[in-house]
Design a protein around this motif. Structure first.
Motif, PDB file in Angstrom:
ATOM      1  N   UNK A 188      26.825  35.270  68.381  1.00  9.58           N
ATOM      2  CA  UNK A 188      26.910  34.684  67.038  1.00  9.58           C
ATOM      3  C   UNK A 188      28.050  35.351  66.258  1.00  9.58           C
ATOM      4  N   UNK A 189      28.405  34.747  65.153  1.00 14.40           N
ATOM      5  CA  UNK A 189      29.600  35.166  64.429  1.00 14.40           C
ATOM      6  C   UNK A 189      29.315  35.280  62.938  1.00 14.40           C
ATOM      7  N   UNK A 190      30.309  35.834  62.258  1.00  9.62           N
ATOM      8  CA  UNK A 190      30.195  36.069  60.820  1.00  9.62           C
ATOM      9  C   UNK A 190      31.129  35.135  60.052  1.00  9.62           C
ATOM     10  N   UNK A 191      30.690  34.718  58.871  1.00 14.58           N
ATOM     11  CA  UNK A 191      31.577  34.058  57.909  1.00 14.58           C
ATOM     12  C   UNK A 191      31.672  34.975  56.701  1.00 14.58           C
ATOM     13  N   UNK A 192      32.786  34.919  56.010  1.00 14.08           N
ATOM     14  CA  UNK A 192      32.930  35.727  54.794  1.00 14.08           C
ATOM     15  C   UNK A 192      33.390  34.859  53.641  1.00 14.08           C
ATOM     16  N   UNK A 193      32.890  35.237  52.475  1.00 16.41           N
ATOM     17  CA  UNK A 193      33.315  34.619  51.216  1.00 16.41           C
ATOM     18  C   UNK A 193      33.990  35.709  50.396  1.00 16.41           C
ATOM     19  N   UNK A 194      35.161  35.422  49.892  1.00 14.46           N
ATOM     20  CA  UNK A 194      35.801  36.373  48.966  1.00 14.46           C
ATOM     21  C   UNK A 194      35.915  35.709  47.592  1.00 14.46           C
ATOM     22  N   UNK A 195      35.099  36.157  46.625  1.00 13.20           N
ATOM     23  CA  UNK A 195      35.325  35.699  45.257  1.00 13.20           C
ATOM     24  C   UNK A 195      36.563  36.409  44.707  1.00 13.20           C
ATOM     25  N   UNK A 196      37.579  35.620  44.375  1.00 18.50           N
ATOM     26  CA  UNK A 196      38.860  36.192  43.919  1.00 18.50           C
ATOM     27  C   UNK A 196      39.384  35.406  42.728  1.00 18.50           C
ATOM     28  N   UNK A 197      38.476  34.764  42.014  1.00 14.00           N
ATOM     29  CA  UNK A 197      38.896  33.847  40.947  1.00 14.00           C
ATOM     30  C   UNK A 197      38.855  34.475  39.557  1.00 14.00           C
ATOM     31  N   UNK A 198      38.539  35.761  39.492  1.00 14.98           N
ATOM     32  CA  UNK A 198      38.411  36.405  38.171  1.00 14.98           C
ATOM     33  C   UNK A 198      39.767  36.642  37.523  1.00 14.98           C
ATOM     34  N   UNK A 199      39.743  36.796  36.207  1.00 18.11           N
ATOM     35  CA  UNK A 199      40.994  36.995  35.471  1.00 18.11           C
ATOM     36  C   UNK A 199      41.398  38.466  35.415  1.00 18.11           C
ATOM     37  N   UNK A 200      40.434  39.345  35.565  1.00 16.57           N
ATOM     38  CA  UNK A 200      40.752  40.777  35.470  1.00 16.57           C
ATOM     39  C   UNK A 200      41.013  41.201  34.036  1.00 16.57           C
ATOM     40  N   UNK A 201      40.135  40.787  33.129  1.00 18.90           N
ATOM     41  CA  UNK A 201      40.351  41.076  31.703  1.00 18.90           C
ATOM     42  C   UNK A 201      40.340  42.576  31.423  1.00 18.90           C
ATOM     43  N   UNK A 202      39.468  43.311  32.143  1.00 19.00           N
ATOM     44  CA  UNK A 202      39.405  44.757  31.898  1.00 19.00           C
ATOM     45  C   UNK A 202      40.634  45.470  32.436  1.00 19.00           C
ATOM     46  N   UNK A 203      41.279  44.870  33.433  1.00 19.80           N
ATOM     47  CA  UNK A 203      42.497  45.459  33.990  1.00 19.80           C
ATOM     48  C   UNK A 203      43.680  45.154  33.076  1.00 19.80           C
ATOM     49  N   UNK A 204      43.643  43.990  32.445  1.00 18.53           N
ATOM     50  CA  UNK A 204      44.745  43.583  31.566  1.00 18.53           C
ATOM     51  C   UNK A 204      45.910  43.020  32.374  1.00 18.53           C
ATOM     52  N   UNK A 205      46.941  42.612  31.684  1.00 13.99           N
ATOM     53  CA  UNK A 205      48.120  42.053  32.354  1.00 13.99           C
ATOM     54  C   UNK A 205      48.030  40.542  32.463  1.00 13.99           C
ATOM     55  N   UNK A 206      49.151  39.941  32.850  1.00 14.93           N
ATOM     56  CA  UNK A 206      49.277  38.483  32.879  1.00 14.93           C
ATOM     57  C   UNK A 206      48.705  37.874  34.164  1.00 14.93           C
ATOM     58  N   UNK A 207      48.748  38.654  35.259  1.00 11.20           N
ATOM     59  CA  UNK A 207      48.426  38.117  36.581  1.00 11.20           C
ATOM     60  C   UNK A 207      46.940  38.294  36.877  1.00 11.20           C
ATOM     61  N   UNK A 208      46.278  37.254  37.415  1.00 20.72           N
ATOM     62  CA  UNK A 208      44.862  37.441  37.808  1.00 20.72           C
ATOM     63  C   UNK A 208      44.722  38.635  38.768  1.00 20.72           C
ATOM     64  N   UNK A 209      43.626  39.352  38.629  1.00 17.37           N
ATOM     65  CA  UNK A 209      43.484  40.648  39.330  1.00 17.37           C
ATOM     66  C   UNK A 209      43.723  40.562  40.832  1.00 17.37           C
ATOM     67  N   UNK A 210      43.199  39.526  41.487  1.00 20.08           N
ATOM     68  CA  UNK A 210      43.308  39.465  42.960  1.00 20.08           C
ATOM     69  C   UNK A 210      44.759  39.395  43.420  1.00 20.08           C
ATOM     70  N   UNK A 211      45.658  38.978  42.509  1.00 26.83           N
ATOM     71  CA  UNK A 211      47.078  38.853  42.873  1.00 26.83           C
ATOM     72  C   UNK A 211      47.890  40.076  42.446  1.00 26.83           C
ATOM     73  N   UNK A 212      47.252  41.029  41.799  1.00 28.26           N
ATOM     74  CA  UNK A 212      47.972  42.254  41.417  1.00 28.26           C
ATOM     75  C   UNK A 212      48.263  43.052  42.684  1.00 28.26           C
ATOM     76  N   UNK A 213      49.455  43.629  42.733  1.00 28.42           N
ATOM     77  CA  UNK A 213      49.891  44.293  43.968  1.00 28.42           C
ATOM     78  C   UNK A 213      49.639  45.795  43.972  1.00 28.42           C
TER      79      UNK A 213
END
Ligand SMILES: Nc1ccn([C@@H]2O[C@H](COP(=O)(O)OP(=O)(O)OP(=O)(O)O)[C@@H](O)[C@H]2O)c(=O)n1
Ligand SMILES: C[C@](O)(CO)[C@H](O)COP(=O)(O)O
Length: 231
Positions: free
Chosen positions: A1-26
């Protein structure tokens, strides 16, 4: 049997700040989301056959192109996330195949540096029969419960507390039932399972699985990555 994964990456990252959504910050030249995907793929014992990523609406096509080089033979699906984390997970869950999957992992893009061994502990516990599994670490602060005006009402015994991380692992039918139950305000998926009366098992997490939440967490992430690249 195998695994599936879900990555929630749709947050804005308000606590981090900045223009870019958090998941796209490098960090170290790559987006947090790319680090998170690489981490899941590196956990070879998980045998990840399907990955569903929830992203800010309008970024689905760009993200698909960006992640494709990292997923190998894992099927990649990218969907628009919802208003809350649990909405993003629920939307992604609808795309996870029913056949051939014995474990679904739900993993924050923001916990991009979780080590392979922590991921594999979660998968192993689900495969050993646990219905819901969370990686956990000891709490190092004294935690106070406060009332409406900020007054302390209790100090829970710290030895009974842990901080939980991701990936959280679930028997697929349990995760589907948990998300179908319509509980609001859940900050993680295990909480939805608890509401159903399902026992949630903890396994050892890792300090490296910290959540990039505030600006200083980016400094920590850079330092962690630099150290890993040295070894
Ligand atoms: N509507 C949302 C909110 C959050 N997340 C994801 O859930 C994970 C954990 O959320 P958090 O760290 O709180 O991220 P943000 O919601 O982006 O942060 P903030 O609360 O500071 O805005 C992150 O990978 C985030 O992208 C999501 O997919 N959809
Ligand atoms: C899922 C989680 O990372 C477990 O600790 C956490 O609950 C997410 O919470 P957030 O406040 O939405 O970051």
């Amino acid at each position: 049997m195998s695994t599936a994964a879900i990555i929630p990456a749709a947050g804005l990252g308000l606590r981090l700040g900045g223009e870019t959504p958090k998941a796209f910050r490098e960090v170290g030249g790559d987006a947090l989301l790319v680090h998170a995907v690489r981490g899941l793929k590196a956990a070879s014992a998980a045998d990840l056959v399907c990955l569903v990523v929830a992203v800010p609406p309008g970024t689905e096509e760009t993200v698909t192109k960006e992640l494709t080089p990292y997923v190998g033979d894992t099927r990649l699906l990218v969907v628009a996330g919802g208003a809350e984390r649990s909405d993003s997970v629920r939307t992604a869950l609808e795309l996870v195949p029913v056949e051939g999957i014995d474990c679904i992992l739900v993993h924050d893009a923001a916990r991009a540096f979780v080590p392979v061994d922590a991921i594999e502990r979660v998968v192993a516990a689900v495969r050993a029969g646990a219905k819901a599994v969370v990686p956990a670490v000891a709490v190092t602060d004294t935690i106070k419960q406060v009332g409406p005006t900020g007054e302390v009402v209790a100090t829970p015994d710290r030895s009974t507390l842990v901080a939980v991380q991701t990936p959280q692992g679930f028997a697929p039918d349990v995760l589907r039932r948990a998300h179908a139950a319509g509980v609001v305000g859940a900050t993680d998926d295990a909480m939805l399972c608890e509401a159903l009366g399902v026992t949630v098992l903890t396994v050892e997490g890792s300090p490296d699985a910290f959540k990039v939440t505030r600006p200083q967490d980016l400094l920590l992430a850079e330092a962690l990555l630099a150290e890993r690249r040295l070894v």
